[in-house]
Design a protein around this motif. Structure first.
Motif, PDB file in Angstrom:
ATOM      1  N   SER A  76       9.376   4.692 -13.161  1.00 20.02           N
ATOM      2  CA  SER A  76       9.877   3.318 -13.250  1.00 20.02           C
ATOM      3  C   SER A  76      10.394   2.851 -11.898  1.00 20.02           C
ATOM      4  O   SER A  76      10.196   1.689 -11.507  1.00 20.02           O
ATOM      5  N   GLU A  77      11.043   3.737 -11.170  1.00 19.38           N
ATOM      6  CA  GLU A  77      11.607   3.382  -9.867  1.00 19.38           C
ATOM      7  C   GLU A  77      10.504   2.995  -8.879  1.00 19.38           C
ATOM      8  O   GLU A  77      10.615   1.995  -8.166  1.00 19.38           O
ATOM      9  N   GLU A  78       9.456   3.773  -8.836  1.00 18.59           N
ATOM     10  CA  GLU A  78       8.353   3.476  -7.916  1.00 18.59           C
ATOM     11  C   GLU A  78       7.621   2.206  -8.337  1.00 18.59           C
ATOM     12  O   GLU A  78       7.216   1.405  -7.487  1.00 18.59           O
ATOM     13  N   LEU A  79       7.458   1.992  -9.630  1.00 14.18           N
ATOM     14  CA  LEU A  79       6.815   0.770 -10.117  1.00 14.18           C
ATOM     15  C   LEU A  79       7.678  -0.450  -9.784  1.00 14.18           C
ATOM     16  O   LEU A  79       7.159  -1.516  -9.430  1.00 14.18           O
ATOM     17  N   ALA A  80       8.990  -0.299  -9.853  1.00 13.65           N
ATOM     18  CA  ALA A  80       9.911  -1.379  -9.488  1.00 13.65           C
ATOM     19  C   ALA A  80       9.760  -1.742  -8.014  1.00 13.65           C
ATOM     20  O   ALA A  80       9.833  -2.925  -7.645  1.00 13.65           O
ATOM     21  N   ASP A  81       9.526  -0.750  -7.167  1.00 16.46           N
ATOM     22  CA  ASP A  81       9.310  -1.017  -5.745  1.00 16.46           C
ATOM     23  C   ASP A  81       8.043  -1.838  -5.528  1.00 16.46           C
ATOM     24  O   ASP A  81       8.022  -2.763  -4.707  1.00 16.46           O
ATOM     25  N   ILE A  82       6.985  -1.528  -6.270  1.00 16.72           N
ATOM     26  CA  ILE A  82       5.740  -2.300  -6.180  1.00 16.72           C
ATOM     27  C   ILE A  82       6.011  -3.745  -6.602  1.00 16.72           C
ATOM     28  O   ILE A  82       5.587  -4.696  -5.934  1.00 16.72           O
ATOM     29  N   LEU A  83       6.728  -3.905  -7.700  1.00 18.82           N
ATOM     30  CA  LEU A  83       7.043  -5.243  -8.201  1.00 18.82           C
ATOM     31  C   LEU A  83       7.880  -6.024  -7.190  1.00 18.82           C
ATOM     32  O   LEU A  83       7.667  -7.226  -6.985  1.00 18.82           O
ATOM     33  N   GLU A  84       8.818  -5.365  -6.539  1.00 21.07           N
ATOM     34  CA  GLU A  84       9.666  -6.019  -5.529  1.00 21.07           C
ATOM     35  C   GLU A  84       8.819  -6.568  -4.383  1.00 21.07           C
ATOM     36  O   GLU A  84       9.013  -7.700  -3.932  1.00 21.07           O
ATOM     37  N   VAL A  85       7.853  -5.784  -3.921  1.00 22.00           N
ATOM     38  CA  VAL A  85       6.983  -6.240  -2.839  1.00 22.00           C
ATOM     39  C   VAL A  85       6.095  -7.385  -3.323  1.00 22.00           C
ATOM     40  O   VAL A  85       5.921  -8.384  -2.616  1.00 22.00           O
ATOM     41  N   CYS A  86       5.558  -7.268  -4.531  1.00 21.04           N
ATOM     42  CA  CYS A  86       4.728  -8.346  -5.086  1.00 21.04           C
ATOM     43  C   CYS A  86       5.530  -9.634  -5.205  1.00 21.04           C
ATOM     44  O   CYS A  86       5.025 -10.726  -4.899  1.00 21.04           O
ATOM     45  N   GLU A  87       6.763  -9.523  -5.622  1.00 27.66           N
ATOM     46  CA  GLU A  87       7.616 -10.702  -5.744  1.00 27.66           C
ATOM     47  C   GLU A  87       7.887 -11.326  -4.376  1.00 27.66           C
ATOM     48  O   GLU A  87       7.884 -12.553  -4.237  1.00 27.66           O
TER      49      GLU A  87
ATOM     50  N   ILE B 265       0.843  -1.205   0.000  1.00 28.18           N
ATOM     51  CA  ILE B 265       0.000   0.000   0.000  1.00 28.18           C
ATOM     52  C   ILE B 265       0.874   1.250   0.000  1.00 28.18           C
ATOM     53  O   ILE B 265       0.615   2.195  -0.754  1.00 28.18           O
ATOM     54  N   GLU B 266       1.926   1.259   0.816  1.00 30.03           N
ATOM     55  CA  GLU B 266       2.856   2.395   0.862  1.00 30.03           C
ATOM     56  C   GLU B 266       3.468   2.656  -0.513  1.00 30.03           C
ATOM     57  O   GLU B 266       3.517   3.808  -0.977  1.00 30.03           O
ATOM     58  N   GLU B 267       3.923   1.596  -1.168  1.00 32.29           N
ATOM     59  CA  GLU B 267       4.568   1.753  -2.475  1.00 32.29           C
ATOM     60  C   GLU B 267       3.570   2.206  -3.539  1.00 32.29           C
ATOM     61  O   GLU B 267       3.910   3.010  -4.414  1.00 32.29           O
TER      62      GLU B 267
END
Length: 107
Positions: free
Chosen positions: A56-67, A44-46
């Protein structure tokens, strides 16, 4: 002495980075049930950060948490991508910006 309270899940190398900057991080390892709750909070934070700064950086953070969530449940990113592609072929994506307001059923 200044103390800043964060009380949130952080990336694995953050404590070492904080130490290298001359500060003393206080951390602990979460139990599984707390870890999952913290991962959902982090997601939620990301997402909120991405809404404020779509990049792209913020989207990468979302992907990292999803992973990380997937790894916890034994779900691989490749498996998720395959399912995503299958759903895209069957149902499409979201590029047409369609909003379903209602469905009127006959009879």
């Amino acid at each position: 002495m200044k103390k800043t309270i964060y009380d949130k899940l952080v990336r694995d190398k953050i404590p070492k980075i904080i130490e290298k900057s001359g500060h003393n991080p206080m951390v602990y390892i979460a139990e599984d049930n707390e870890y999952m709750g913290r991962l959902y909070d982090k997601l939620i934070e990301e997402i909120e950060e991405f809404k404020e700064n779509p990049s792209s950086e913020e989207l990468a953070d979302i992907l990292e948490v999803c992973e990380a969530i997937g790894t916890y449940y034994g779900i691989s990113l490749n498996e998720v991508k395959e399912i995503k592609n299958k759903k895209f072929k069957e149902r499409g994506g979201f590029s047409k910006k369609l909003i379903l307001k209602e469905v009127i059923e006959d009879g």
